[in-house]
Design an enzyme around this catalytic site. Structure first.
Site, PDB file in Angstrom:
ATOM      1  CG  HIS A  68      -0.710   3.870   4.806  1.00  0.00           C
ATOM      2  ND1 HIS A  68      -1.385   3.528   5.958  1.00  0.00           N
ATOM      3  CD2 HIS A  68      -0.158   2.701   4.344  1.00  0.00           C
ATOM      4  CE1 HIS A  68      -1.256   2.228   6.180  1.00  0.00           C
ATOM      5  NE2 HIS A  68      -0.526   1.705   5.221  1.00  0.00           N
ATOM      6  CB  CYS A 100      -0.924  -0.003   1.199  1.00  0.00           C
ATOM      7  SG  CYS A 100      -0.152  -0.555   2.725  1.00  0.00           S
TER       8      CYS A 100
HETATM    9  P1  NAP Z   1      -7.339 -10.307   7.716  1.00  0.00           P
HETATM   10  O1  NAP Z   1      -8.427  -9.335   7.977  1.00  0.00           O
HETATM   11  O2  NAP Z   1      -6.707 -11.037   8.854  1.00  0.00           O
HETATM   12  O3  NAP Z   1      -7.916 -11.407   6.670  1.00  0.00           O
HETATM   13  C1  NAP Z   1      -7.191 -12.516   6.272  1.00  0.00           C
HETATM   14  C2  NAP Z   1      -8.023 -13.329   5.302  1.00  0.00           C
HETATM   15  O4  NAP Z   1      -7.237 -14.412   4.822  1.00  0.00           O
HETATM   16  C3  NAP Z   1      -9.260 -13.950   5.959  1.00  0.00           C
HETATM   17  O5  NAP Z   1     -10.269 -14.059   4.988  1.00  0.00           O
HETATM   18  C4  NAP Z   1      -8.742 -15.341   6.335  1.00  0.00           C
HETATM   19  O6  NAP Z   1      -9.766 -16.283   6.434  1.00  0.00           O
HETATM   20  C5  NAP Z   1      -7.893 -15.643   5.123  1.00  0.00           C
HETATM   21  N1  NAP Z   1      -6.881 -16.642   5.368  1.00  0.00           N
HETATM   22  C6  NAP Z   1      -5.871 -16.616   6.239  1.00  0.00           C
HETATM   23  N2  NAP Z   1      -5.129 -17.746   6.146  1.00  0.00           N
HETATM   24  C7  NAP Z   1      -5.706 -18.492   5.187  1.00  0.00           C
HETATM   25  C8  NAP Z   1      -5.427 -19.763   4.611  1.00  0.00           C
HETATM   26  N3  NAP Z   1      -4.403 -20.506   5.006  1.00  0.00           N
HETATM   27  N4  NAP Z   1      -6.244 -20.217   3.643  1.00  0.00           N
HETATM   28  C9  NAP Z   1      -7.280 -19.480   3.226  1.00  0.00           C
HETATM   29  N5  NAP Z   1      -7.595 -18.269   3.726  1.00  0.00           N
HETATM   30  C10 NAP Z   1      -6.819 -17.790   4.692  1.00  0.00           C
HETATM   31  O7  NAP Z   1      -6.144  -9.633   6.946  1.00  0.00           O
HETATM   32  P2  NAP Z   1      -6.193  -8.425   5.891  1.00  0.00           P
HETATM   33  O8  NAP Z   1      -5.924  -7.168   6.612  1.00  0.00           O
HETATM   34  O9  NAP Z   1      -7.407  -8.547   5.029  1.00  0.00           O
HETATM   35  O10 NAP Z   1      -4.901  -8.750   5.027  1.00  0.00           O
HETATM   36  C11 NAP Z   1      -4.800  -9.963   4.299  1.00  0.00           C
HETATM   37  C12 NAP Z   1      -3.526  -9.975   3.487  1.00  0.00           C
HETATM   38  O11 NAP Z   1      -3.634  -8.995   2.471  1.00  0.00           O
HETATM   39  C13 NAP Z   1      -2.254  -9.612   4.264  1.00  0.00           C
HETATM   40  O12 NAP Z   1      -1.699 -10.737   4.914  1.00  0.00           O
HETATM   41  C14 NAP Z   1      -1.370  -9.081   3.187  1.00  0.00           C
HETATM   42  O13 NAP Z   1      -0.701 -10.143   2.534  1.00  0.00           O
HETATM   43  C15 NAP Z   1      -2.361  -8.434   2.233  1.00  0.00           C
HETATM   44  N6  NAP Z   1      -2.423  -6.976   2.452  1.00  0.00           N
HETATM   45  C16 NAP Z   1      -1.837  -6.230   1.532  1.00  0.00           C
HETATM   46  C17 NAP Z   1      -1.830  -4.877   1.695  1.00  0.00           C
HETATM   47  C18 NAP Z   1      -1.113  -4.055   0.699  1.00  0.00           C
HETATM   48  O14 NAP Z   1      -0.303  -3.278   1.115  1.00  0.00           O
HETATM   49  N7  NAP Z   1      -1.375  -4.185  -0.578  1.00  0.00           N
HETATM   50  C19 NAP Z   1      -2.428  -4.258   2.791  1.00  0.00           C
HETATM   51  C20 NAP Z   1      -3.042  -5.055   3.721  1.00  0.00           C
HETATM   52  C21 NAP Z   1      -3.032  -6.436   3.535  1.00  0.00           C
HETATM   53  P3  NAP Z   1     -10.495 -16.670   7.831  1.00  0.00           P
HETATM   54  O15 NAP Z   1     -11.669 -15.729   7.974  1.00  0.00           O
HETATM   55  O16 NAP Z   1     -10.944 -18.064   7.594  1.00  0.00           O
HETATM   56  O17 NAP Z   1      -9.497 -16.545   8.917  1.00  0.00           O
HETATM   57  O1  3JN Z   2       1.357  -2.350   7.530  1.00  0.00           O
HETATM   58  C1  3JN Z   2       0.784  -1.824   6.573  1.00  0.00           C
HETATM   59  O2  3JN Z   2       0.341  -0.669   6.620  1.00  0.00           O
HETATM   60  C2  3JN Z   2       0.632  -2.575   5.311  1.00  0.00           C
HETATM   61  C3  3JN Z   2       0.708  -4.043   5.526  1.00  0.00           C
HETATM   62  C4  3JN Z   2       0.860  -4.906   4.547  1.00  0.00           C
HETATM   63  C5  3JN Z   2       1.034  -6.314   4.815  1.00  0.00           C
HETATM   64  C6  3JN Z   2       0.597  -6.858   6.029  1.00  0.00           C
HETATM   65  C7  3JN Z   2       0.806  -8.197   6.297  1.00  0.00           C
HETATM   66  C8  3JN Z   2       1.466  -9.017   5.394  1.00  0.00           C
HETATM   67  C9  3JN Z   2       1.664  -7.140   3.873  1.00  0.00           C
HETATM   68  C10 3JN Z   2       2.052  -6.572   2.551  1.00  0.00           C
HETATM   69  O3  3JN Z   2       1.158  -6.342   1.753  1.00  0.00           O
HETATM   70  O4  3JN Z   2       3.235  -6.373   2.273  1.00  0.00           O
HETATM   71  C11 3JN Z   2       1.897  -8.475   4.187  1.00  0.00           C
HETATM   72  C12 3JN Z   2       2.625  -9.384   3.249  1.00  0.00           C
HETATM   73  O5  3JN Z   2       1.969  -9.893   2.349  1.00  0.00           O
HETATM   74  O6  3JN Z   2       3.822  -9.587   3.428  1.00  0.00           O
END
Ligand code: NAP
Ligand code: 3JN
Length: 332
Positions: free
Chosen positions: A239, A131
């Site tokens: 952010h 992000c």
């Molecule tokens: P979150 O609210 O904790 O949601 C995680 C999701 O992943 C839930 O739907 C969870 O399902 C599912 N999950 C976790 N482990 C799994 C597995 N082994 N198999 C299938 N589903 C699984 O987290 P979030 O904030 O949405 O973030 C999720 C991910 O998005 C982060 O880990 C990161 O990689 C990415 N992200 C990217 C950015 C970015 O900067 N682009 C920002 C934030 C997040 P359950 O409901 O069953 O637990």
């Molecule tokens: O901390 C933030 O503001 C952004 C977080 C991103 C994030 C959180 C958990 C795992 C990531 C990411 O998108 O880089 C990951 C990950 O996939 O490594």
């Protein structure tokens, strides 16, 4: 695309996944079928999309045996490492929100306002950047194209929603006087934590190195000098970033402002005399990248300062991924 795609949202119950659904709905994204997947923990729960209920399935190795054309993943890096190649091998194109594949040379890392052409070279996985990187490169692209960039100094002020529900809860409880530490090693209320993701051997955090490496990859310039300090602040959404730039060629400030004002995805908010500059609260729920405080850095030749703000869960994650999927539709 000739026909509407079969769509899957993986991690559909999470903060990013549920925002995928909202953005798909808002943008009226076309699909033939929609499947929602998460872990066994929430399999069987029901999410409502366009007024219809969809039952969440457990993500397994056979999830993609039934054809999926586009799969939006936000289930974390471990799940992406394991399941994205399976989905791709069965014919899906995965748009992955995690860090798992971002720096893989065979995987395009895409911000549609910056490098949309990269979508076409995918081999089944396209990575969505971090992000903090996304909003920065949207602001930097018009400057890079017109003047070139030699060096960037990033300083970020990142919202707790970047740490998912745990981060939001830590701040909510902290504001009530409860010191809980679900997401952070210190209280976040009333604090600034110069620590996002794990520390690496060079003294930087992974979040800081993501900004350095991803910016270079997206702008296609491995020689770009970049340093970053990323800080978690007690803000729920959006952010904010101080972006200090040294351009390669001299710039005219009015011309540069004009470039920012007309660049795709940017809204220029830059009227300090009237107290107008980008603010986290005003960016929340929006898809644009807000840029302001555009001014010379007099301490160095061709120096520039920007203040860049965007909703980290929308443009920083879900909206950017859906925009990538929209580009994909054009190539399918
Ligand atoms: P979150 O609210 O904790 O949601 C995680 C999701 O992943 C839930 O739907 C969870 O399902 C599912 N999950 C976790 N482990 C799994 C597995 N082994 N198999 C299938 N589903 C699984 O987290 P979030 O904030 O949405 O973030 C999720 C991910 O998005 C982060 O880990 C990161 O990689 C990415 N992200 C990217 C950015 C970015 O900067 N682009 C920002 C934030 C997040 P359950 O409901 O069953 O637990
Ligand atoms: O901390 C933030 O503001 C952004 C977080 C991103 C994030 C959180 C958990 C795992 C990531 C990411 O998108 O880089 C990951 C990950 O996939 O490594």
């Amino acid at each position: 695309m000739k026909k509407k795609p079969n769509l899957a949202v993986v991690g559909a119950t999470g903060l990013v996944g549920s925002t995928f659904l909202r953005v798909l709905e808002e943008r009226d994204f076309p699909f033939e079928s929609l499947r929602l997947m998460a872990s066994a923990r929430s399999a069987g729960s029901v999410a409502v999309f366009r007024g219809a209920g969809y039952t969440v399935e457990e993500l397994t190795e056979s999830s993609f045996d039934r054809p999926v054309d586009i799969a939006l993943f936000s289930a974390g890096a471990d799940a992406s490492r394991r399941f994205a190649p399976i989905a791709a091998s069965k014919g899906a194109v995965v748009v992955d929100n995690s860090s798992a594949w971002r720096m893989d040379g065979d995987v395009p890392l895409v911000v549609p306002e910056v490098n949309p052409q990269e979508v076409a070279r995918n081999r089944g996985i396209i990575a969505n950047p971090n992000c903090s990187t996304i909003q920065a490169v949207v602001a930097l692209k018009p400057i890079y194209d017109r003047y070139g960039i030699k060096r960037i100094v990033y300083s970020t002020y990142q919202a707790v929603s970047g740490s998912g529900m745990k981060g939001i809860r830590d701040l909510e409880e902290g504001l009530k006087g409860n010191d809980i530490r679900g997401a952070y090693p210190h209280p976040i209320a009333g604090n600034c934590l110069p620590h996002i993701d794990a520390f690496t051997e060079n003294g930087y955090t992974k979040e800081e190195m993501k900004m350095v490496n991803e910016t270079r990859k997206i702008l296609g310039d491995e020689r770009l000098a970049i340093t970053a300090t990323t800080v978690r602040v007690p803000v729920f959404s959006s952010h904010s970033e101080s972006v200090n730039v040294e351009t390669a060629a001299p710039f005219d400030l009015d011309e540069l402002r004009g470039l920012l004002a007309t660049a795709p995805g940017i809204t220029l908010v830059d009227d300090p005399a009237n107290c107008l500059y980008p603010l986290a609260r005003e960016a929340a729920g929006r898809d644009e990248v807000f840029v302001g405080r555009v001014r010379r850095d007099f301490s160095v030749e061709n120096g520039l300062n920007l203040w860049v703000v965007a909703d980290n869960i929308r443009k920083g994650a879900a909206t950017n991924a859906v925009q990538i999927a929209e580009k994909l539709l054009e190539t399918m």
